[in-house]
Each structure stands twice: as C-alpha cells, then as structure tokens.
Scaffold this motif. Structure first.
Motif, short mmCIF file in Angstrom:
data_model
loop_
_atom_site.label_atom_id
_atom_site.label_comp_id
_atom_site.label_asym_id
_atom_site.label_seq_id
_atom_site.Cartn_x
_atom_site.Cartn_y
_atom_site.Cartn_z
N LEU A 164 7.39 -3.63 -8.01
CA LEU A 164 6.52 -4.67 -7.44
C LEU A 164 5.24 -4.83 -8.26
CD1 LEU A 164 6.88 -4.12 -3.58
CD2 LEU A 164 7.95 -5.87 -5.02
N SER A 165 4.80 -3.78 -8.93
CA SER A 165 3.59 -3.89 -9.75
C SER A 165 3.77 -4.83 -10.93
CB SER A 165 3.16 -2.51 -10.25
OG SER A 165 4.10 -1.99 -11.19
N LYS A 166 5.03 -5.17 -11.24
CA LYS A 166 5.31 -6.07 -12.37
C LYS A 166 5.24 -7.55 -11.99
CE LYS A 166 8.72 -2.74 -14.15
NZ LYS A 166 10.16 -2.56 -14.48
N HIS A 167 5.05 -7.86 -10.70
CA HIS A 167 5.25 -9.24 -10.25
C HIS A 167 4.00 -9.87 -9.66
CE1 HIS A 167 9.53 -9.02 -11.10
NE2 HIS A 167 9.54 -7.82 -10.53
N LYS A 168 2.90 -9.72 -10.36
CA LYS A 168 1.66 -10.37 -9.93
C LYS A 168 1.79 -11.88 -9.94
CE LYS A 168 -1.33 -6.60 -11.57
NZ LYS A 168 -0.25 -5.74 -12.08
N ASN A 169 2.71 -12.40 -10.77
CA ASN A 169 2.91 -13.85 -10.85
C ASN A 169 3.44 -14.42 -9.53
OD1 ASN A 169 5.24 -12.27 -11.63
ND2 ASN A 169 6.30 -14.19 -12.04
N PHE A 170 3.97 -13.58 -8.67
CA PHE A 170 4.44 -14.02 -7.35
C PHE A 170 3.42 -13.71 -6.25
CE2 PHE A 170 8.69 -13.69 -9.39
CZ PHE A 170 9.11 -15.00 -9.16
N PHE A 195 -1.13 -1.37 -4.42
CA PHE A 195 -2.23 -0.40 -4.35
C PHE A 195 -1.63 0.99 -4.31
CE2 PHE A 195 -5.04 1.95 -1.17
CZ PHE A 195 -5.92 2.41 -2.14
N GLN A 196 -1.84 1.77 -5.38
CA GLN A 196 -1.40 3.16 -5.37
C GLN A 196 -2.51 3.99 -4.75
OE1 GLN A 196 0.49 4.81 -8.89
NE2 GLN A 196 -0.47 6.79 -8.50
N ALA A 197 -2.32 4.37 -3.51
CA ALA A 197 -3.36 5.04 -2.74
C ALA A 197 -3.44 6.52 -3.10
CB ALA A 197 -3.08 4.89 -1.25
N GLU A 198 -4.50 7.17 -2.59
CA GLU A 198 -4.68 8.59 -2.86
C GLU A 198 -3.81 9.46 -1.98
OE1 GLU A 198 -8.16 7.49 -0.05
OE2 GLU A 198 -6.89 6.54 -1.57
N ASP A 199 -3.29 8.90 -0.89
CA ASP A 199 -2.38 9.65 -0.03
C ASP A 199 -1.61 8.67 0.84
OD1 ASP A 199 -4.05 8.98 2.20
OD2 ASP A 199 -5.28 10.74 1.81
N GLY A 256 0.86 -1.18 0.00
CA GLY A 256 0.00 0.00 0.00
C GLY A 256 0.89 1.23 0.00
N SER A 257 0.87 2.01 -1.07
CA SER A 257 1.88 3.05 -1.22
C SER A 257 1.32 4.27 -1.94
CB SER A 257 3.07 2.50 -2.00
OG SER A 257 4.10 3.46 -2.12
N TYR A 258 1.96 5.40 -1.67
CA TYR A 258 1.69 6.64 -2.39
C TYR A 258 3.02 7.07 -3.02
CZ TYR A 258 0.34 11.50 -3.25
OH TYR A 258 0.06 12.71 -3.83
N PRO A 259 3.04 7.41 -4.31
CA PRO A 259 4.31 7.72 -4.97
C PRO A 259 5.04 8.89 -4.32
CG PRO A 259 2.56 7.42 -6.58
CD PRO A 259 1.90 7.46 -5.23
N ILE A 260 6.33 8.70 -4.07
CA ILE A 260 7.16 9.76 -3.51
C ILE A 260 8.61 9.45 -3.84
CG2 ILE A 260 7.23 8.59 -1.26
CD1 ILE A 260 7.47 11.36 0.06
#
Length: 647
Positions: free
Chosen positions: A305-311, A316-320, A291-295
């Motif tokens: 990590l968004s590339k590794h759904k196979n694992f 979740f890119q949250a709103e804050d 659970g993360s917000y870009p910074i």
C-alpha cells in the motif's frame, strides 16, 4: 504477468500421487523424449539464504504467464537467517501447476530439488516413491551431513533407491559457468539457485524471457551481478539439454478450459487483499489510510500500500500496534477508510481500541493475517486460531462482524465485502486471512471496474433532529431505521459538533450516560445492528442428496474441496458448504445444518467454529483439527470424510 484464457470448464483436482504416465510426444530438437503430463508438484528446498523463495516465485511467474492453473505453498523459518545447514534453517517453496482446475499446492511433490543434506532430510518424508529428486552433490560432504545426522551419504548408501535420483554438482557447475566474471567463489555460489531454476525451466518447458528481464531489473544497479545470474540461469537450461542424466522433459499444457474468459495474473493473498483495499477506497470515493505496525505475515500489505500514493493511499508505520490502530480510527473519524493490519499477537494489543471503535460506531477494517500462537508463537507458519479472539476478544459486549476469504485471489473480494459492511453499518470489521493465503498464490481474473460494487457513502451535512421547542440540532446517534447505522459527521462540518469518547453514550444525543436502562438499550442496539447485517445465504454443494455435510471457513476451502472431489470420485455422497461470513452467520445456516445427519468441521485450530456451531445451533458437529503450522492435505481430509460417511 497476465495471460488470456477462454472457455469455462470444471474438472476434478488431481487425485494425488505422482503423475507417472502421460502422453508421449515427438522428441525435442535435442533428440530427447518429451512427455506430456496433466499436472506436476515441484518443491524447491534449501537453506534460508539459498534463494528458494525467489526461485519458486520466478518459476511460478513463468508458469502463470504460460497459462497453467497453479497453487503455491512457501514455507520458511522465522529467523532472517537461520543457522546454515541445519534442519530449522530449511526453506522450501512448493508449486502445483496443471492443465486443469486445481485447488491446493498438492499433497506430495513429484519433484524435490534439495540444495543440501538438511533440505533432503527435512523433506524426504513427503516425497512418494518413484518421484524425481535432484540434489546438489557439492553439499554432501562430511560436515554438512553430520549436522543433520547422516552417518553415511544417502546418495551412496541405497536409502534413496526408491526414487529417481539425479545427482548434480550445482555449485561446481555454477562457479564454472561464471569463471569469466571475476567473482569470488562465494559470490558465484549465490547464483546456484538460478542454475537450478534454469534446469527446471528446461525440464518443464517454462518461458525464460521474463525471468531474464526480472533479473536485469532486480540488479539494475549491479549489472554484472544481473548478467552473472542470467548466465547461471542459461547454464542450467543448457545442462538439462545436454546431459544424459535427464533423458526426458515434460510438458504441462495451459489450462485453457479451467477458467472463464478474461485477463488473468498470478497473485498472492496479501497482494490481492491490498488491491481490494485500494479498490474499496476508490469505489467509496474515500482516501485510504493504513495505520500499521510491521508483523509477519501481514507486513507485505503495508509494503504494497505504501507504493500507491497515486490512489490517495496514506500509510503510517507506527511505533507499536496500539498507535497503529489509534491512527486508523482517528482517520476514520476524519472521513477516511481506516485500515489497520496485523497478526494475532497484534490483535490482542489492539483490542481496547477495537472496543472504542464499536462504541464510536465508526467504519474500521482490522485485517488479521493469522499465524501460529499463542504469544509470538510461529510467525511464519499458518493457523486459523484467532476466530474466537475476533468474536469475543474485547471487554464488555462489543460485537464485530467477521469476514474470511477462502483463497488467495478471494482476498480481493473479501476486502471489498468487509469495506461494504464497515461503511454501510458504521462498524469495525474483522478480515481474517492467514499465512497460507497471504503467502500462497494462484491465478486471479482481473475484474472490470464497472463490475465492482458502489460503496459511496453520504456524510452528515445538516441537523437531523428537532427538539420539543422547535430547535434544529444534530444527534450523532440518531440511527438509520434500516441499518441502525449512525450518521458519519466529518469534523469541521458547521453545526455538527458532537462528543466522542469511550464512555457510554446516551441514545440519540451521544451525551455521556450512566443510566442503566440506556446502557441496556445501547448494548442491545449495537448487537441488533450487527445481527441485521445483510450477508448472502449459505450455498450448499450437494448433488447427490448426502447425509454428511463438511462445513469449513477461510483457507480450508481448497483442501476441503479437493477432498470432496476425491470422496465423490470414490462413489460416496458428501455435501459441502463454506462460510465467508462468521459474524453474523448466514440466516439459513441453521436450516442447512438441520438437513444433515452428520456435520464435519475441519479447522486449523482446536475446534473454534465447531464450538460456535454447537453453542448457537445445538448441532453435534464433529471437529477435525490440525495445528502443526501447515495446511491440510486433500488425501488426509478425504480419509476423514470417508470414515464419517461410513460410520
């Protein structure tokens, strides 16, 4: 890129300054002299839109595949596109590569590639006399020079006489090489970084095939752009081979004696940390939830990590920031390995939920990629100034373990270690990296899966307490007598219903409690759990029985170790120790500190670890601090250590 090396050996980090000599080898096929060096430091510098980070990254990848040891230092503005031609808009990438074990990106470049006057002016102070400077002469016109305060051209007024200057019309040569592609001049000029990369690849005998393959993949949807960049790259190589201005090329042999046998790849700190989190979830047999917000500079972990759904990774890119950690803590409650990533300003926003995680006693990883502060501060510059925030930045008594990696590759192991603590002791854990580690890179030995730690956990599956009347019930705060960890009960497990929330819990039952004695007991118990975490004893490197100890943590490891090598090379004894675990400290730390008359603590802050050491162990630690957004230089620290020893 991966490469095979064999046979371990320990060699000293280069002693600083340019490597001027070296062994001469027979001429290359073009008849030019080839000179062998043991190490080289190259810095690419230009506008933030000139592609310096890409250029440096490609040169690094080819160097890694060649088998050199290496260390990198990307340095770029916070703006997406800073004003062109200005000093604040300069972006640079420094690479130190060698035929032996090295520890830092180097103190000063042996070669500076300056794409414009701003790049030259911003970096010339770091370049030692006698170094090579390659400049793009096409940019040294009146207006660009006036932007940075050059009244006359430094290429003509003699101010660069102390350097080996190579004036190259990079833009003109690139446009000429691409004249058959039907590109506009502006479009063709964008490939000048590839021309420069080709020239440097020729100078240092770097492989080229992977770069050409990379360009074809990167611009797969625009094959004409891919081919234009490849042609510019080859033109740069051919220019080096044919021009009389470059009479010498250089070889830096693979570092075959620097590492244990294994398969290696070049890796950045954020990438290593991402892989460590995935490995931890696999070893724990738990889904990984971010659970993360870009910074900046933590966003790359979310991207990776968004590339590794196979694992089984969910991102979740949250709103804050608050929503990001709230979701991660909820995932932990649901039985996942919960992770949230951020930098210092985000930690401040997450503090209440971190306190909730302390109260709920659930495993949660808080990854803080530190940067310059306070507030928004310096988003793209490094600092170690969040230690006290991680230690104390919550209301009430809310102890949280702290783990700090020391090199980019070590971020992998640190992530596994942080996950071990979180899962074993049911606690949130801080993982303190920083921008220097996150963006820097080095060779990483890919571990065997069989060698990774077993992190599997047992969820609560049945009642665990018998009441006085014989009733079997579930007590969510009945603790493991060894770890003091409470049971982890996944929601929906029949018979294990229990209350959650931030209000103080009654010991054992978890019911809401305002009883003073119970609160005192729970506060002390939570602290005792953290104090009892099993961490390795502190290793001390002291071959000569020194009286001075240099103590570090986190990313200062490379510069400190390089400085220690220089001091010992000068015949002075100095001991070194480096902390990975900052809460709790290793149990033997106090005993180690007592053995030395002087303790020097270099930090990229104003003395936060030194403050903790003085308070806990009553040791008069000497703090040496730097907060300029850049890592320490080895020679800088070597001077400090020599003064401390001689004092």
């Amino acid at each position: 890129m991966t490469s095979q090396v064999s046979s371990p050996a320990e060699q000293a980090d280069g002693a600083g300054g340019a490597v001027v000599g070296g062994q001469r080898t027979p001429g290359s096929p073009d008849g030019k002299e080839v000179r062998r060096l043991d190490r080289v430091i190259i810095r690419f510098a230009g506008d933030s839109g000139d592609g310096m980070q890409l250029t440096g990254d490609r040169f690094t990848s080819e160097t890694a595949s060649f088998g050199n040891d290496l260390s990198t230092l990307p340095n770029f503005p916070a703006e997406i596109r800073a004003p062109a031609g200005t000093l604040p808009g300069v972006s640079s990438f420094q690479l130190h590569f060698a035929d032996h074990d090295i520890l830092t990106p180097g103190d000063a470049p042996n070669v500076l590639v300056a794409m414009n006057p701003a790049a030259l002016k911003a970096n010339i102070a770091d370049v030692p006399r006698g170094a090579e400077i390659i400049v793009n002469t096409d940019e040294f016109t009146k207006r660009p020079m006036a932007k940075v305060g050059y009244e006359t051209s430094p290429l003509e007024d003699g101010s660069l006489a102390a350097y080996n200057l190579h004036p190259v019309p990079l833009t003109t040569l690139t446009v000429e090489a691409l004249k058959d592609f039907g590109l506009s001049r502006k479009e063709a000029e964008r490939s000048k970084n590839m021309f420069a990369l080709g020239l440097l690849s020729w100078m240092y005998h770097r492989p080229t095939e992977a770069t050409e393959s990379f360009l074809r993949q990167k611009f797969a949807k625009k094959p004409e752009i891919a081919e234009a960049n490849i042609v510019a790259f080859r033109a740069g190589w051919n220019f080096g081979e044919t021009t009389e201005d470059f009479a010498v090329s250089y070889e830096v042999a693979p570092a075959t004696q620097a590492f244990p046998t294994g398969t290696y790849r070049n890796i950045s700190g954020n990438l290593a940390l991402s892989y460590g989190l995935i490995a931890a979830s696999q070893q724990a047999d738990l889904p990984l939830y971010l659970g993360s917000y870009p910074i900046t500079p933590a966003s790359d972990i979310l991207h990776e990590l968004s590339k590794h759904k196979n694992f089984g990774v969910r991102t979740f890119q949250a709103e804050d920031e608050i929503a990001g950690i709230g979701a991660a803590l909820g995932a932990a409650f649901g039985g996942a390995l919960g992770v949230t990533t951020t930098s210092g300003p985000g930690v401040a926003l997450k503090s209440e939920t971190i306190g909730l995680a302390v109260s709920l006693e659930l495993p949660l990883l808080i990854v803080d990629i530190q940067r310059g502060g306070p507030s928004t501060g310096l988003p793209t510059k490094t600092e170690q100034a969040d230690l006290l925030q991680a230690m104390y930045g919550r209301n009430g008594e809310a102890p949280v373990p702290i783990v700090a990696p020391r090199t980019p590759a070590d971020c992998f192991d640190a992530a596994l270690d942080a996950a071990r603590i979180a899962l074993t002791y049911r606690t949130p854990v801080f993982l303190l990296s920083d921008g220097y580690l996150a963006n820097g890179s080095e060779p990483w030995r890919i571990p065997e899966v069989a060698d990774l730690p077993d992190l599997k956990v047992k969820f609560a599956a049945a009642t665990n307490h018998t009441l006085a009347d014989g009733t079997e019930v579930f007590w969510p705060y009945k603790r493991d007598p060894e770890t003091l960890a409470r049971p982890w009960a996944v929601p929906g497990t029949p018979g294990l219903e229990h209350r959650i929330g931030g209000i103080e819990k009654q010991d054992g039952t978890g019911n809401i409690s305002y009883d003073p004695a119970n609160h005192d007991f729970m506060v002390r118990t939570r602290q005792a759990k953290i104090d009892g975490i099993e961490v390795p004893e502190l290793d001390v490197d002291d071959p000569d029985g020194a009286t001075t100890l240099v103590l570090g943590w986190g990313s200062t490891y490379g510069p400190i170790t390089a400085a220690v090598r220089r001091v010992r090379g000068a015949g002075l004894p100095v001991a070194q120790a480096h902390l990975r675990h900052l809460n709790p400290f290793p149990r033997n730390l106090g005993e180690v500190l007592e053995r030395y008359e002087k303790v020097v603590v270099p930090e990229m802050n104003l003395g936060q670890l030194a403050t903790l050491i003085r308070a806990k162990y009553l040791v008069d630690a000497q703090s040496y601090n730097q907060v300029n957004g850049m890592p320490f230089k080895a020679e800088q620290l070597a001077k400090v250590l020599k003064e401390a020893i001689d004092d």
